[in-house]
Design a protein around this motif. Sequence first.
Motif, mmCIF file in Angstrom:
data_model
loop_
_atom_site.group_PDB
_atom_site.id
_atom_site.type_symbol
_atom_site.label_atom_id
_atom_site.label_comp_id
_atom_site.label_asym_id
_atom_site.label_seq_id
_atom_site.Cartn_x
_atom_site.Cartn_y
_atom_site.Cartn_z
ATOM 1 N N THR A 6 0.874 -1.168 0.000
ATOM 2 C CA THR A 6 0.000 0.000 0.000
ATOM 3 C C THR A 6 0.908 1.215 0.000
ATOM 4 O OG1 THR A 6 -0.136 0.076 2.408
ATOM 5 C CG2 THR A 6 -1.827 -1.201 1.272
ATOM 6 N N TYR A 7 0.335 2.373 -0.307
ATOM 7 C CA TYR A 7 1.152 3.569 -0.447
ATOM 8 C C TYR A 7 0.621 4.669 0.444
ATOM 9 C CZ TYR A 7 3.094 1.100 -4.402
ATOM 10 O OH TYR A 7 3.701 0.152 -5.190
ATOM 11 N N PHE A 8 1.550 5.491 0.935
ATOM 12 C CA PHE A 8 1.204 6.532 1.896
ATOM 13 C C PHE A 8 1.962 7.794 1.501
ATOM 14 C CE2 PHE A 8 1.685 8.499 6.208
ATOM 15 C CZ PHE A 8 0.336 8.640 6.483
ATOM 16 N N MET A 9 1.239 8.832 1.114
ATOM 17 C CA MET A 9 1.880 10.067 0.678
ATOM 18 C C MET A 9 2.071 10.992 1.874
ATOM 19 S SD MET A 9 0.821 12.729 -2.338
ATOM 20 C CE MET A 9 1.252 11.543 -3.602
ATOM 21 N N ILE A 10 3.320 11.372 2.157
ATOM 22 C CA ILE A 10 3.573 12.278 3.268
ATOM 23 C C ILE A 10 3.838 13.705 2.797
ATOM 24 C CG2 ILE A 10 4.445 10.437 4.733
ATOM 25 C CD1 ILE A 10 7.269 11.462 4.167
ATOM 26 N N SER A 11 4.035 13.889 1.513
ATOM 27 C CA SER A 11 4.184 15.233 0.957
ATOM 28 C C SER A 11 3.999 15.121 -0.548
ATOM 29 C CB SER A 11 5.573 15.819 1.277
ATOM 30 O OG SER A 11 6.569 15.176 0.511
ATOM 31 N N GLN A 12 3.998 16.251 -1.213
ATOM 32 C CA GLN A 12 3.886 16.229 -2.666
ATOM 33 C C GLN A 12 5.030 15.465 -3.313
ATOM 34 O OE1 GLN A 12 1.530 17.419 -4.720
ATOM 35 N NE2 GLN A 12 0.190 18.150 -3.087
ATOM 36 N N ALA A 13 6.167 15.403 -2.597
ATOM 37 C CA ALA A 13 7.365 14.845 -3.231
ATOM 38 C C ALA A 13 7.762 13.479 -2.691
ATOM 39 C CB ALA A 13 8.546 15.816 -3.042
ATOM 40 N N SER A 14 7.027 12.947 -1.729
ATOM 41 C CA SER A 14 7.472 11.719 -1.108
ATOM 42 C C SER A 14 6.313 10.752 -0.910
ATOM 43 C CB SER A 14 8.134 12.016 0.247
ATOM 44 O OG SER A 14 8.612 10.830 0.836
ATOM 45 N N VAL A 15 6.432 9.569 -1.501
ATOM 46 C CA VAL A 15 5.434 8.515 -1.350
ATOM 47 C C VAL A 15 6.126 7.315 -0.727
ATOM 48 C CG1 VAL A 15 3.817 6.982 -2.523
ATOM 49 C CG2 VAL A 15 4.124 9.329 -3.332
ATOM 50 N N LEU A 16 5.540 6.795 0.367
ATOM 51 C CA LEU A 16 6.094 5.638 1.043
ATOM 52 C C LEU A 16 5.276 4.399 0.733
ATOM 53 C CD1 LEU A 16 6.770 7.167 4.579
ATOM 54 C CD2 LEU A 16 8.322 7.042 2.617
ATOM 55 N N GLN A 17 5.955 3.279 0.625
ATOM 56 C CA GLN A 17 5.302 2.005 0.379
ATOM 57 C C GLN A 17 5.260 1.212 1.690
ATOM 58 O OE1 GLN A 17 7.318 -0.382 -2.512
ATOM 59 N NE2 GLN A 17 5.696 -1.929 -2.623
ATOM 60 N N LEU A 18 4.099 0.663 2.035
ATOM 61 C CA LEU A 18 3.971 -0.188 3.206
ATOM 62 C C LEU A 18 4.199 -1.624 2.768
ATOM 63 C CD1 LEU A 18 3.301 -0.503 6.208
ATOM 64 C CD2 LEU A 18 0.883 -0.610 5.591
ATOM 65 N N ILE A 19 5.258 -2.239 3.298
ATOM 66 C CA ILE A 19 5.678 -3.564 2.852
ATOM 67 C C ILE A 19 5.718 -4.538 4.018
ATOM 68 C CG2 ILE A 19 7.085 -2.582 0.989
ATOM 69 C CD1 ILE A 19 9.568 -3.310 2.769
ATOM 70 N N GLU A 20 5.729 -5.831 3.713
ATOM 71 C CA GLU A 20 6.054 -6.843 4.701
ATOM 72 C C GLU A 20 7.522 -7.201 4.554
ATOM 73 O OE1 GLU A 20 3.485 -10.207 4.974
ATOM 74 O OE2 GLU A 20 4.722 -11.166 6.522
ATOM 75 N N CYS A 21 8.251 -7.195 5.672
ATOM 76 C CA CYS A 21 9.700 -7.385 5.628
ATOM 77 C C CYS A 21 10.082 -8.863 5.606
ATOM 78 C CB CYS A 21 10.348 -6.720 6.840
ATOM 79 S SG CYS A 21 10.082 -4.941 6.935
ATOM 80 N N ASN A 22 11.271 -9.100 5.085
ATOM 81 C CA ASN A 22 11.871 -10.426 5.128
ATOM 82 C C ASN A 22 13.354 -10.271 5.432
ATOM 83 O OD1 ASN A 22 13.197 -9.803 2.634
ATOM 84 N ND2 ASN A 22 11.342 -10.401 1.530
ATOM 85 N N GLU A 23 14.125 -11.315 5.209
ATOM 86 C CA GLU A 23 15.528 -11.314 5.619
ATOM 87 C C GLU A 23 16.339 -10.182 4.984
ATOM 88 O OE1 GLU A 23 13.795 -13.895 4.675
ATOM 89 O OE2 GLU A 23 13.797 -15.231 6.418
ATOM 90 N N ILE A 24 15.982 -9.761 3.785
ATOM 91 C CA ILE A 24 16.783 -8.719 3.127
ATOM 92 C C ILE A 24 16.603 -7.355 3.806
ATOM 93 C CG2 ILE A 24 16.650 -9.945 0.922
ATOM 94 C CD1 ILE A 24 14.730 -7.737 -0.053
ATOM 95 N N HIS A 25 15.580 -7.245 4.640
ATOM 96 C CA HIS A 25 15.321 -5.974 5.312
ATOM 97 C C HIS A 25 15.919 -5.927 6.717
ATOM 98 C CE1 HIS A 25 11.866 -6.364 2.407
ATOM 99 N NE2 HIS A 25 12.352 -5.186 2.075
ATOM 100 N N ILE A 26 16.607 -6.967 7.136
ATOM 101 C CA ILE A 26 17.103 -7.011 8.512
ATOM 102 C C ILE A 26 18.077 -5.875 8.792
ATOM 103 C CG2 ILE A 26 18.589 -8.319 10.098
ATOM 104 C CD1 ILE A 26 17.130 -10.835 9.275
#
Length: 290
Positions: A6-26
């Motif tokens: 899912t995506y979450f816009m915090i400003s006109q210039a920045s969009v964050l993605q909501l992800i489920e983490c796995n080992e590569i995100h440690i």
Amino acid sequence: MEGFATYFMISQASVLQLIECNEIHIKPLVQLSSSIDWDYNREDLETIMSTGRIFAHQTEQGEIVSSGALVTYGGKMTCIGMVIVHPNYQGVGLGTEIMRHCLSLLGNQSAMLIATEEGKPMYEKLGFLTVSAVRKYFCVAPVRNSKHDFIKPYDSLDLSSVLRLDAEAFGDERQSFLRKRIEQATKRRVLRKSEEICGFGLAVETSQNLILGPIVAPTAEDAVALVRDLVQGYRGKLRIDVPTEQKSFQQLLEQSGFVFVNEPPIMIYGVNSLDKRNGDLYSIAAQIFG
């Protein structure tokens, strides 16, 4: 989880993605923890992932800027923890959004968390109730050593007894978590009387502390004996989180050099009380694990 985003816009210039983490995100999750002076390490995150799920907001450049974890045990209660927002992204609702996502996944389960004072108002707005607390202690001076004939090193043959004792003390079965925590522990001890195991304790070393817990014992004196054995020879900072009802144990810890720091609240969602416990839990494993 493949395809989850899912995506979450915090400003006109920045969009964050909501992800489920796995080992590569440690590694980036460890860095996020360090940004607010928390001390989650690789082993902690592997333990969480083996028992539950971690979610995070990720920037378009791949930076992890928030997190929240669900740890599910055998009963009807899920623990929520590791709710972190990077200092540069605080105040825009990331913590609330990630909590709402975690709550949406509970199904018929209720939830428990141990809150920071800063986070408590957010949890209250989401419907959490305060039902108890834990008292956090640190110790920087060596604890007086003492020999206890009933305390022995943990052996793999002790596992079934340890799992049973933990379930009775914690109020829920959590085999997967405890197996991983035993593997992670720097020291493992059992309390054996009349050939029967009646208590155990684990010590887990992080970059900042030696964390003592869980500790399960029939008496406060036995619990302190486990603490003294677990810390023998260690010269760094010690940390232990104690349920507020264990008054005698708290007094014995303070006599041993532990200093009270604060009292984070235990909060629950979807029920009015914690599952029944037998009173033998003298310290929790860590705040995320309840």
